[in-house]
Design a protein around this motif. Structure first.
Motif, mmCIF file in Angstrom:
data_model
loop_
_atom_site.group_PDB
_atom_site.id
_atom_site.type_symbol
_atom_site.label_atom_id
_atom_site.label_comp_id
_atom_site.label_asym_id
_atom_site.label_seq_id
_atom_site.Cartn_x
_atom_site.Cartn_y
_atom_site.Cartn_z
ATOM 1 N N ALA A 168 -5.403 1.182 7.864
ATOM 2 C CA ALA A 168 -6.647 0.712 7.241
ATOM 3 C C ALA A 168 -7.720 1.786 7.379
ATOM 4 O O ALA A 168 -7.982 2.276 8.463
ATOM 5 C CB ALA A 168 -7.091 -0.582 7.891
ATOM 6 N N GLY A 169 -8.313 2.168 6.273
ATOM 7 C CA GLY A 169 -9.399 3.145 6.299
ATOM 8 C C GLY A 169 -8.947 4.586 6.172
ATOM 9 O O GLY A 169 -9.740 5.443 5.853
ATOM 10 N N ASP A 170 -7.692 4.895 6.462
ATOM 11 C CA ASP A 170 -7.209 6.263 6.321
ATOM 12 C C ASP A 170 -6.893 6.538 4.863
ATOM 13 O O ASP A 170 -6.416 5.658 4.151
ATOM 14 C CB ASP A 170 -5.933 6.482 7.145
ATOM 15 C CG ASP A 170 -6.194 6.508 8.635
ATOM 16 O OD1 ASP A 170 -7.357 6.701 9.028
ATOM 17 O OD2 ASP A 170 -5.236 6.320 9.399
ATOM 18 N N ARG A 190 -11.277 13.875 -2.632
ATOM 19 C CA ARG A 190 -11.065 12.472 -2.272
ATOM 20 C C ARG A 190 -11.690 11.626 -3.364
ATOM 21 O O ARG A 190 -12.761 11.939 -3.873
ATOM 22 C CB ARG A 190 -11.678 12.133 -0.927
ATOM 23 C CG ARG A 190 -10.888 12.739 0.220
ATOM 24 C CD ARG A 190 -11.255 12.156 1.527
ATOM 25 N NE ARG A 190 -10.467 12.811 2.552
ATOM 26 C CZ ARG A 190 -10.398 12.420 3.783
ATOM 27 N NH1 ARG A 190 -11.072 11.359 4.172
ATOM 28 N NH2 ARG A 190 -9.660 13.060 4.657
ATOM 29 N N SER A 225 -15.526 11.051 -4.319
ATOM 30 C CA SER A 225 -15.989 10.899 -2.945
ATOM 31 C C SER A 225 -16.108 12.296 -2.340
ATOM 32 O O SER A 225 -16.027 13.281 -3.060
ATOM 33 C CB SER A 225 -14.996 10.020 -2.169
ATOM 34 O OG SER A 225 -15.481 9.733 -0.886
ATOM 35 N N VAL A 239 -12.096 7.274 -4.504
ATOM 36 C CA VAL A 239 -11.988 5.892 -4.044
ATOM 37 C C VAL A 239 -11.565 5.014 -5.213
ATOM 38 O O VAL A 239 -12.117 5.122 -6.311
ATOM 39 C CB VAL A 239 -13.332 5.402 -3.467
ATOM 40 C CG1 VAL A 239 -13.252 3.940 -3.051
ATOM 41 C CG2 VAL A 239 -13.748 6.271 -2.287
ATOM 42 N N SER A 253 -0.913 4.710 4.704
ATOM 43 C CA SER A 253 -2.088 4.910 5.535
ATOM 44 C C SER A 253 -2.426 3.646 6.297
ATOM 45 O O SER A 253 -2.162 2.546 5.866
ATOM 46 C CB SER A 253 -3.284 5.326 4.676
ATOM 47 O OG SER A 253 -3.662 4.256 3.850
ATOM 48 N N GLY A 297 -10.792 -0.055 -3.110
ATOM 49 C CA GLY A 297 -11.405 0.278 -1.832
ATOM 50 C C GLY A 297 -10.665 1.350 -1.061
ATOM 51 O O GLY A 297 -11.241 1.986 -0.181
ATOM 52 N N GLN A 298 -9.385 1.591 -1.378
ATOM 53 C CA GLN A 298 -8.639 2.643 -0.693
ATOM 54 C C GLN A 298 -9.065 4.006 -1.219
ATOM 55 O O GLN A 298 -9.461 4.150 -2.375
ATOM 56 C CB GLN A 298 -7.136 2.480 -0.890
ATOM 57 C CG GLN A 298 -6.492 1.476 0.032
ATOM 58 C CD GLN A 298 -4.983 1.533 -0.077
ATOM 59 O OE1 GLN A 298 -4.427 1.337 -1.159
ATOM 60 N NE2 GLN A 298 -4.315 1.780 1.036
ATOM 61 N N THR A 299 -8.925 5.014 -0.365
ATOM 62 C CA THR A 299 -9.243 6.393 -0.715
ATOM 63 C C THR A 299 -7.955 7.179 -0.882
ATOM 64 O O THR A 299 -7.030 7.028 -0.090
ATOM 65 C CB THR A 299 -10.100 7.040 0.389
ATOM 66 O OG1 THR A 299 -11.327 6.309 0.508
ATOM 67 C CG2 THR A 299 -10.413 8.493 0.091
ATOM 68 N N CYS A 303 0.817 -1.212 0.000
ATOM 69 C CA CYS A 303 0.000 0.000 0.000
ATOM 70 C C CYS A 303 0.850 1.261 0.000
ATOM 71 O O CYS A 303 0.328 2.350 0.045
ATOM 72 C CB CYS A 303 -0.982 0.002 1.175
ATOM 73 S SG CYS A 303 -0.198 0.137 2.781
#
Length: 137
Positions: free
Chosen positions: A29-31, A101, A76, A103, A27, A46-48, A19
């Motif tokens: 997870a989720g950041d 942003r 996003s 995705v 980042s 799925g990453q932003t 990543c």
């Protein structure tokens, strides 16, 4: 036991490398991943990805995003929102940043090209251009 720790450490490093981007901020997870201007950013589906560019709306200039491959990235929130720092009410000329942003949807490559220009000066070259090469694997 030592072999299991070595394998776990290697797996962790491989996951982190997967990543990472060339100079981008890794980042959790989720950041969101912070995109690299004039560089390469690599994402997983799925990453932003987050982009922030300096702006000052009171000058009439605004960032616009040219077409990009929407099968690779999806818009996003925030998308093209200018955020200024704290300032007294009514004060003009306060600099800020415009934020986007996106995705990652599916594997592929696209380049995000942002132009900083005055919308009413059609045909004039942009005062500034920012490019972000994005790869989704």
């Amino acid at each position: 036991m030592s072999m299991m720790r070595t394998a776990a450490a290697a797996a962790g490093l491989l996951a982190l490398a997967a990543c990472q981007t060339s100079g981008a901020t890794p980042s959790a997870a989720g950041d969101p991943v912070v995109a690299v201007r004039d560089g390469q950013t690599t994402l997983r589906p799925g990453q932003t990805v987050a982009i922030a560019l300096p702006s000052n709306g009171s000058t009439g200039y605004a960032w616009s995003l040219a077409d990009f491959d929407e099968t690779v990235l999806m818009r996003s929130e925030p998308f093209g929102q200018e955020i200024t720092g704290a300032h007294p009410a009514g004060m003009v000329g306060v600099p800020g940043q415009t934020h986007w942003r996106l995705v990652a949807l599916a594997p592929g490559q696209t380049t995000l090209i942002f132009n900083y220009a005055r919308p009413w000066e059609a045909g004039s070259p942009a005062a500034e251009t920012a490019r972000f090469a994005i790869t989704v694997r």
